[in-house]
Design an enzyme around this catalytic site. Structure first.
Site, PDB file in Angstrom:
ATOM      1  N   GLY A  40       2.415  -1.648 -17.008  1.00  0.00           N
ATOM      2  CA  GLY A  40       3.336  -0.760 -17.709  1.00  0.00           C
ATOM      3  C   GLY A  40       3.514   0.542 -16.957  1.00  0.00           C
ATOM      4  O   GLY A  40       3.100   0.650 -15.793  1.00  0.00           O
ATOM      5  N   LEU A  42       6.332   1.680 -15.849  1.00  0.00           N
ATOM      6  CA  LEU A  42       7.059   1.161 -14.694  1.00  0.00           C
ATOM      7  C   LEU A  42       7.740   2.273 -13.905  1.00  0.00           C
ATOM      8  O   LEU A  42       8.348   3.180 -14.469  1.00  0.00           O
ATOM      9  CB  LEU A  42       8.114   0.147 -15.157  1.00  0.00           C
ATOM     10  CG  LEU A  42       7.580  -1.064 -15.927  1.00  0.00           C
ATOM     11  CD1 LEU A  42       8.680  -2.095 -16.147  1.00  0.00           C
ATOM     12  CD2 LEU A  42       6.402  -1.711 -15.215  1.00  0.00           C
ATOM     13  N   HIS A  46       7.494  -0.774  -9.155  1.00  0.00           N
ATOM     14  CA  HIS A  46       7.581  -1.987  -9.969  1.00  0.00           C
ATOM     15  C   HIS A  46       9.000  -2.565  -9.934  1.00  0.00           C
ATOM     16  O   HIS A  46       9.180  -3.784  -9.898  1.00  0.00           O
ATOM     17  CB  HIS A  46       7.215  -1.679 -11.433  1.00  0.00           C
ATOM     18  CG  HIS A  46       5.820  -1.158 -11.605  1.00  0.00           C
ATOM     19  ND1 HIS A  46       5.552   0.116 -12.054  1.00  0.00           N
ATOM     20  CD2 HIS A  46       4.617  -1.740 -11.379  1.00  0.00           C
ATOM     21  CE1 HIS A  46       4.244   0.283 -12.116  1.00  0.00           C
ATOM     22  NE2 HIS A  46       3.651  -0.803 -11.710  1.00  0.00           N
ATOM     23  N   GLN A  70     -10.502  -4.484 -16.861  1.00  0.00           N
ATOM     24  CA  GLN A  70     -10.595  -3.966 -15.498  1.00  0.00           C
ATOM     25  C   GLN A  70     -10.916  -2.472 -15.441  1.00  0.00           C
ATOM     26  O   GLN A  70     -10.925  -1.881 -14.366  1.00  0.00           O
ATOM     27  CB  GLN A  70      -9.319  -4.293 -14.724  1.00  0.00           C
ATOM     28  CG  GLN A  70      -8.082  -3.529 -15.145  1.00  0.00           C
ATOM     29  CD  GLN A  70      -6.840  -4.058 -14.454  1.00  0.00           C
ATOM     30  OE1 GLN A  70      -6.353  -5.145 -14.752  1.00  0.00           O
ATOM     31  NE2 GLN A  70      -6.311  -3.301 -13.488  1.00  0.00           N
ATOM     32  N   GLY A 156       2.155  -5.382  -5.500  1.00  0.00           N
ATOM     33  CA  GLY A 156       2.384  -4.307  -4.532  1.00  0.00           C
ATOM     34  C   GLY A 156       1.258  -4.219  -3.513  1.00  0.00           C
ATOM     35  O   GLY A 156       0.087  -4.407  -3.840  1.00  0.00           O
ATOM     36  N   LEU A 193       3.954   5.643  -4.694  1.00  0.00           N
ATOM     37  CA  LEU A 193       4.213   5.689  -6.144  1.00  0.00           C
ATOM     38  C   LEU A 193       3.054   5.030  -6.890  1.00  0.00           C
ATOM     39  O   LEU A 193       2.554   3.987  -6.478  1.00  0.00           O
ATOM     40  CB  LEU A 193       5.509   4.947  -6.482  1.00  0.00           C
ATOM     41  CG  LEU A 193       6.808   5.542  -5.975  1.00  0.00           C
ATOM     42  CD1 LEU A 193       7.988   4.884  -6.674  1.00  0.00           C
ATOM     43  CD2 LEU A 193       6.858   7.044  -6.188  1.00  0.00           C
ATOM     44  N   SER A 195       1.383   4.892 -11.177  1.00  0.00           N
ATOM     45  CA  SER A 195       1.446   5.377 -12.566  1.00  0.00           C
ATOM     46  C   SER A 195       0.507   6.557 -12.748  1.00  0.00           C
ATOM     47  O   SER A 195       0.676   7.355 -13.663  1.00  0.00           O
ATOM     48  CB  SER A 195       1.033   4.267 -13.528  1.00  0.00           C
ATOM     49  OG  SER A 195       1.693   3.088 -13.204  1.00  0.00           O
ATOM     50  N   ARG A 196      -0.498   6.672 -11.892  1.00  0.00           N
ATOM     51  CA  ARG A 196      -1.492   7.744 -12.054  1.00  0.00           C
ATOM     52  C   ARG A 196      -1.051   9.063 -11.422  1.00  0.00           C
ATOM     53  O   ARG A 196      -1.704  10.092 -11.660  1.00  0.00           O
ATOM     54  CB  ARG A 196      -2.828   7.305 -11.470  1.00  0.00           C
ATOM     55  CG  ARG A 196      -3.446   6.160 -12.283  1.00  0.00           C
ATOM     56  CD  ARG A 196      -4.802   5.744 -11.773  1.00  0.00           C
ATOM     57  NE  ARG A 196      -5.490   4.895 -12.727  1.00  0.00           N
ATOM     58  CZ  ARG A 196      -5.647   3.568 -12.613  1.00  0.00           C
ATOM     59  NH1 ARG A 196      -5.158   2.933 -11.571  1.00  0.00           N
ATOM     60  NH2 ARG A 196      -6.292   2.881 -13.532  1.00  0.00           N
TER      61      ARG A 196
END
Ligand code: PAF
Length: 309
Positions: A40, A42, A46, A70, A156, A193, A195-196
């Protein structure tokens, strides 16, 4: 739900049985199934996975599941961004056929205890800092592969060790899926890139560009061999932040804030493309992990050893 209804529309399903029926309908319509499984939040990286997955007339299935297995104790499971509404909008824009959004109970019903173990590579690099991480990743990916039954799955290269381990799992466990790696998408200043990235303060965000800069410097030194690669990359990581000219009070305090945002490097390693020991010459992979405050960033590049750029 018929296959014709599915074509060109985004179906969102959260029950594995509904997913299986929808995938069967896509296959009955003669379409290959290509799969992209992010957690998620995104971003353009992504979207690039989805674009590659849409090649030809394949149906594209995206799963969105923040996998608790994880995340280690004290990691960012709770604060991991959950942005389902905008994620679904992104999937619709990218022409995804089917989004699978299972709940934790559907993925890990009570009593489930079997996991997929990654083997020795799972304890190296990321695994040294995150000991149970790759067992969690491989377990959820194996389950998603069994539920989605894709012909191809796209991951990725930013999470390079993850990609190598998933490819190896599919090979070692005879999973009938082709695992494809997609090159990392970067910000204009080179930051991969992730998400973090949204967790970074402005100062940390500025310092974070030192990771891709170090990797570029390492890659440029490739023709001079492994030691030169590590020395060049290490020098960039260790570099003092650029000094402003002479200095208002606010510039000075900004500079000291940047200084305290120094990346704490967890590893900088050169390996072969399968993450074995680096070769003397030929293709290698330079990988870095660093902590900026409470945020961990990882990145990697391909390096041609013994060959001029
Ligand atoms: O890369 C990720 O987002 C996750 O590790 C993955 C592969 C979706 C497994 O949860």
């Amino acid at each position: 739900m018929t296959a014709t209804q599915l074509r060109g529309q985004l179906a969102v399903l959260s029950e594995p049985a509904d997913l299986a029926a929808a995938v069967a309908a896509l296959r009955a319509a003669g379409r290959a199934v290509h799969f992209v499984p992010p957690m998620g939040a995104l971003h353009a990286g992504h979207r690039e996975l989805v674009r590659q997955a849409r090649a030809g007339d394949a149906a594209t299935v995206v799963s969105i599941f923040v996998n608790p297995l994880q995340f280690g104790p004290g990691e960012d499971l709770d604060r991991y961004p959950r942005t389902l509404v905008s994620d679904l909008a992104a999937c619709a824009e990218e022409g995804v056929d089917l989004v699978f959004t299972p709940g934790v109970d559907a993925m890990y019903p009570a009593g489930a205890t079997t996991t997929v173990q990654p083997g020795p590579l799972g304890a190296e690099l990321e695994g040294r800092v995150r000991p149970a991480h790759f067992a969690g990743v491989l377990t959820v990916v194996a389950k998603l592969f069994n539920m989605v039954t894709p012909d191809r799955a796209y991951f990725g290269e930013k999470d390079y060790q993850q990609l190598v381990l998933i490819r190896r799992m599919a090979r070692d466990l005879d999973m009938p899926v082709e695992v494809l790696g997609v090159p990392t998408i970067r910000e204009p200043d080179g930051l991969a890139l992730s998400s973090r990235n949204r967790y970074l303060s402005p100062d940390q965000r500025q310092v974070a560009t030192r990771l891709p800069a170090a990797l570029r410097a390492g890659a440029r030194a490739g023709r001079d061999g492994a030691d030169a690669v590590l020395a060049a990359a290490g020098a960039v990581l260790a570099a003092e932040p650029a000094r402003n000219e002479r200095h208002s009070r606010s510039a000075l305090s900004h500079e000291s804030a940047v200084r305290t945002a120094e990346p704490a490097v967890e590893y900088l390693e050169l390996r072969d493309p399968e993450l074995g020991p680096a070769p003397a010459a030929g293709e290698a992979r330079l990988l870095v992990a660093a902590r900026l405050g409470t945020t961990r960033l990882i990145d990697n590049v391909s390096v041609a050893l013994g060959v001029g750029e």
